[in-house]
Design a protein around this motif. Structure first.
Motif, PDB file in Angstrom:
ATOM      1  N   LEU A 232     -26.084  50.687 -21.839  1.00 21.19           N
ATOM      2  CA  LEU A 232     -27.318  51.192 -22.443  1.00 21.19           C
ATOM      3  C   LEU A 232     -27.790  50.259 -23.547  1.00 21.19           C
ATOM      4  N   ASP A 233     -26.850  49.767 -24.372  1.00 24.94           N
ATOM      5  CA  ASP A 233     -27.211  48.830 -25.441  1.00 24.94           C
ATOM      6  C   ASP A 233     -27.796  47.545 -24.874  1.00 24.94           C
ATOM      7  N   GLU A 234     -27.271  47.083 -23.755  1.00 27.92           N
ATOM      8  CA  GLU A 234     -27.776  45.859 -23.138  1.00 27.92           C
ATOM      9  C   GLU A 234     -29.222  46.029 -22.671  1.00 27.92           C
ATOM     10  N   ILE A 235     -29.544  47.196 -22.150  1.00 27.99           N
ATOM     11  CA  ILE A 235     -30.922  47.466 -21.725  1.00 27.99           C
ATOM     12  C   ILE A 235     -31.855  47.449 -22.927  1.00 27.99           C
ATOM     13  N   VAL A 236     -31.395  48.036 -24.037  1.00 27.35           N
ATOM     14  CA  VAL A 236     -32.203  48.040 -25.263  1.00 27.35           C
ATOM     15  C   VAL A 236     -32.468  46.611 -25.718  1.00 27.35           C
ATOM     16  N   LYS A 237     -31.454  45.761 -25.678  1.00 27.83           N
ATOM     17  CA  LYS A 237     -31.617  44.375 -26.097  1.00 27.83           C
ATOM     18  C   LYS A 237     -32.558  43.610 -25.174  1.00 27.83           C
ATOM     19  N   GLU A 238     -32.508  43.912 -23.870  1.00 28.20           N
ATOM     20  CA  GLU A 238     -33.369  43.225 -22.907  1.00 28.20           C
ATOM     21  C   GLU A 238     -34.846  43.479 -23.176  1.00 28.20           C
TER      22      GLU A 238
END
Length: 249
Positions: A232-238
């Motif tokens: 989920l954090d990776e999606i936010v960063k993307e």
């Protein structure tokens, strides 16, 4: 300066060194007026029409004010918004006369109206909340940041502050309120997350464009988002949201 039908401060396609002209290519939701992932600094904004004689006469003075203020305090930004290039934005800001000047203190979206015929360097510093300022031999402000008025009382909050708080609350919830245990979400929790995101997508104002982009991305990558907090954090960063600084107003 009067040769361009859209802009006074960018007539030849080049930005002024001290006044930033908001171009059509930058959209109608600039971070210095609308919620974003970071807190804006102190700024002075002019709303104008390039065909307006008063605006044409005032433009050199606005540039000179910007030069003098920035020479003393580089953190202050000067922006110009053409209401011919951005009619929708000017309408949303209730601009009814040209030129219109507004000051915004650091971290605030609460406007302070200013008059073109009386605004000077001292009034700009006072309006932006720089108090007890002193200047060094080069004319730069030597002032503790603590003396800069940054906190807007709750009663003075406007709709932009509310949008900022809502966006920060959403980021905080994604970071801390979704995964309560290790491992992927169960079907009940995953369905609740999707229903919550769909509700936010329908109910949040369209001006919160960055938050809408994030909601759309999580829904688009829903299966990956429900695997773990890391995913989920990776999606936010993307989407472009780095580790947020939680600074509610």
């Amino acid at each position: 300066m009067g040769g361009n039908e859209l802009y006074l401060y960018n007539p030849e396609g080049e930005q002024q060194p001290h006044v930033h002209e908001l171009l059509q290519s930058e959209g109608d939701h600039p971070s210095f007026l609308f919620e974003g992932s970071s807190s804006p600094g102190p700024r002075v904004i002019e709303f104008y029409a390039p065909w307006c004689p008063h605006c044409q006469h005032y433009a050199p003075r606005f540039i000179e004010l910007a030069r003098k203020v920035i020479a003393r305090e580089p953190s202050v930004e000067f922006h110009a918004i053409s209401c011919v290039a951005h009619p929708g934005l000017c309408k949303s800001q209730n601009i009814s006369s040209y030129p219109t000047l507004r000051l915004f203190r650091e971290g605030s979206y609460e406007k302070i109206d200013a008059k073109t015929n009386t605004l000077n360097v001292d009034e700009i510093f006072n309006g932006l909340g720089f108090t007890d300022r002193h200047f060094d031999k080069d004319g730069h402000i030597t002032v503790d940041k603590k003396t800069i008025a940054r906190v807007v009382p709750f009663r003075s909050h406007d709709v932009h502050d509310a949008w900022t708080d809502a966006a920060l609350s959403f980021l905080f919830a994604l970071k801390n309120g979704i995964f309560m245990t290790n491992g992927p979400l169960g079907s009940k929790e995953a369905n609740a997350l999707k229903e919550w995101l769909l509700l936010l997508s329908k109910s949040l104002p369209h001006q919160m464009n960055r938050t809408h982009d994030l909601i759309d991305s999580v829904l688009k990558n829903y299966d990956r988002a429900t695997i773990s907090q890391y995913h989920l954090d990776e999606i936010v960063k993307e989407v472009g949201h780095s580790e947020p600084v939680y600074r509610w107003r």
